[in-house]
Design a protein around this motif. Structure first.
Motif, mmCIF file in Angstrom:
data_model
loop_
_atom_site.group_PDB
_atom_site.id
_atom_site.type_symbol
_atom_site.label_atom_id
_atom_site.label_comp_id
_atom_site.label_asym_id
_atom_site.label_seq_id
_atom_site.Cartn_x
_atom_site.Cartn_y
_atom_site.Cartn_z
ATOM 1 N N ASP A 38 0.829 -1.206 0.000
ATOM 2 C CA ASP A 38 0.000 0.000 0.000
ATOM 3 C C ASP A 38 0.865 1.257 0.000
ATOM 4 O O ASP A 38 0.572 2.219 -0.715
ATOM 5 C CB ASP A 38 -0.947 0.015 1.196
ATOM 6 C CG ASP A 38 -2.038 -1.036 1.084
ATOM 7 O OD1 ASP A 38 -2.284 -1.536 -0.031
ATOM 8 O OD2 ASP A 38 -2.635 -1.370 2.124
ATOM 9 N N PHE A 41 2.405 1.854 -3.499
ATOM 10 C CA PHE A 41 1.418 2.346 -4.451
ATOM 11 C C PHE A 41 0.934 3.748 -4.100
ATOM 12 O O PHE A 41 0.680 4.563 -4.980
ATOM 13 C CB PHE A 41 0.245 1.377 -4.564
ATOM 14 C CG PHE A 41 0.551 0.197 -5.437
ATOM 15 C CD1 PHE A 41 0.547 0.317 -6.807
ATOM 16 C CD2 PHE A 41 0.860 -1.030 -4.881
ATOM 17 C CE1 PHE A 41 0.841 -0.765 -7.623
ATOM 18 C CE2 PHE A 41 1.157 -2.113 -5.683
ATOM 19 C CZ PHE A 41 1.149 -1.979 -7.059
ATOM 20 N N TYR A 47 -4.527 3.751 -4.886
ATOM 21 C CA TYR A 47 -5.186 3.203 -3.706
ATOM 22 C C TYR A 47 -5.741 1.831 -4.063
ATOM 23 O O TYR A 47 -5.934 1.514 -5.239
ATOM 24 C CB TYR A 47 -6.310 4.124 -3.198
ATOM 25 C CG TYR A 47 -7.453 4.262 -4.170
ATOM 26 C CD1 TYR A 47 -8.567 3.419 -4.091
ATOM 27 C CD2 TYR A 47 -7.426 5.208 -5.183
ATOM 28 C CE1 TYR A 47 -9.607 3.530 -4.995
ATOM 29 C CE2 TYR A 47 -8.467 5.333 -6.086
ATOM 30 C CZ TYR A 47 -9.554 4.487 -5.986
ATOM 31 O OH TYR A 47 -10.577 4.589 -6.891
ATOM 32 N N TYR A 48 -5.967 0.995 -3.068
ATOM 33 C CA TYR A 48 -6.489 -0.351 -3.291
ATOM 34 C C TYR A 48 -7.994 -0.301 -3.362
ATOM 35 O O TYR A 48 -8.662 0.186 -2.460
ATOM 36 C CB TYR A 48 -6.034 -1.295 -2.177
ATOM 37 C CG TYR A 48 -6.400 -2.729 -2.439
ATOM 38 C CD1 TYR A 48 -5.733 -3.451 -3.422
ATOM 39 C CD2 TYR A 48 -7.405 -3.354 -1.723
ATOM 40 C CE1 TYR A 48 -6.063 -4.771 -3.678
ATOM 41 C CE2 TYR A 48 -7.730 -4.677 -1.975
ATOM 42 C CZ TYR A 48 -7.060 -5.374 -2.951
ATOM 43 O OH TYR A 48 -7.386 -6.677 -3.206
ATOM 44 N N TYR A 55 -5.230 -2.074 -7.696
ATOM 45 C CA TYR A 55 -4.763 -0.742 -7.325
ATOM 46 C C TYR A 55 -5.071 0.180 -8.490
ATOM 47 O O TYR A 55 -4.830 -0.172 -9.643
ATOM 48 C CB TYR A 55 -3.254 -0.744 -7.061
ATOM 49 C CG TYR A 55 -2.871 -1.406 -5.765
ATOM 50 C CD1 TYR A 55 -2.872 -0.690 -4.584
ATOM 51 C CD2 TYR A 55 -2.517 -2.746 -5.731
ATOM 52 C CE1 TYR A 55 -2.521 -1.296 -3.390
ATOM 53 C CE2 TYR A 55 -2.163 -3.355 -4.537
ATOM 54 C CZ TYR A 55 -2.168 -2.626 -3.375
ATOM 55 O OH TYR A 55 -1.821 -3.222 -2.183
#
Length: 90
Positions: A38, A41, A47-48, A55
């Motif tokens: 996380d 990224f 964002y997930y 993502y």
């Protein structure tokens, strides 16, 4: 940052020759590995998205299975995805 530059940076997260992490406890996954992914990224503005398991930043989608069997370490010890692709949102 341009889309091309971000796409190129995302491709650095993929290494088909990475050795998978394989089986591990859920606690290890949730507290050690998932936050690292996380963070990497988030630095690129992603964002997930829980709804489809990818993502995204709204323009690009980094699609790969986010499990210990699909993420591993390369020969330099960096955390990489074994099978993932980068798509442009259509």
């Amino acid at each position: 940052m341009t889309i091309r530059k971000v796409k190129k940076q995302l491709k650095k997260f993929i290494d088909k020759k990475a050795t998978p992490l394989e089986d591990m406890s859920v606690v290890t996954w949730v507290y050690d590995f998932k936050p690292t992914l996380d963070f990497k990224f988030n630095k690129l503005g992603f964002y997930y998205d829980n709804s489809n398991g990818t993502y995204t930043n709204g323009v690009l989608i980094f699609k790969g299975t986010v499990t210990p069997w699909h993420i591993g370490y390369n020969k330099n010890g960096d955390l990489k995805f074994c099978d993932a692709k980068v798509y442009k949102v259509s």
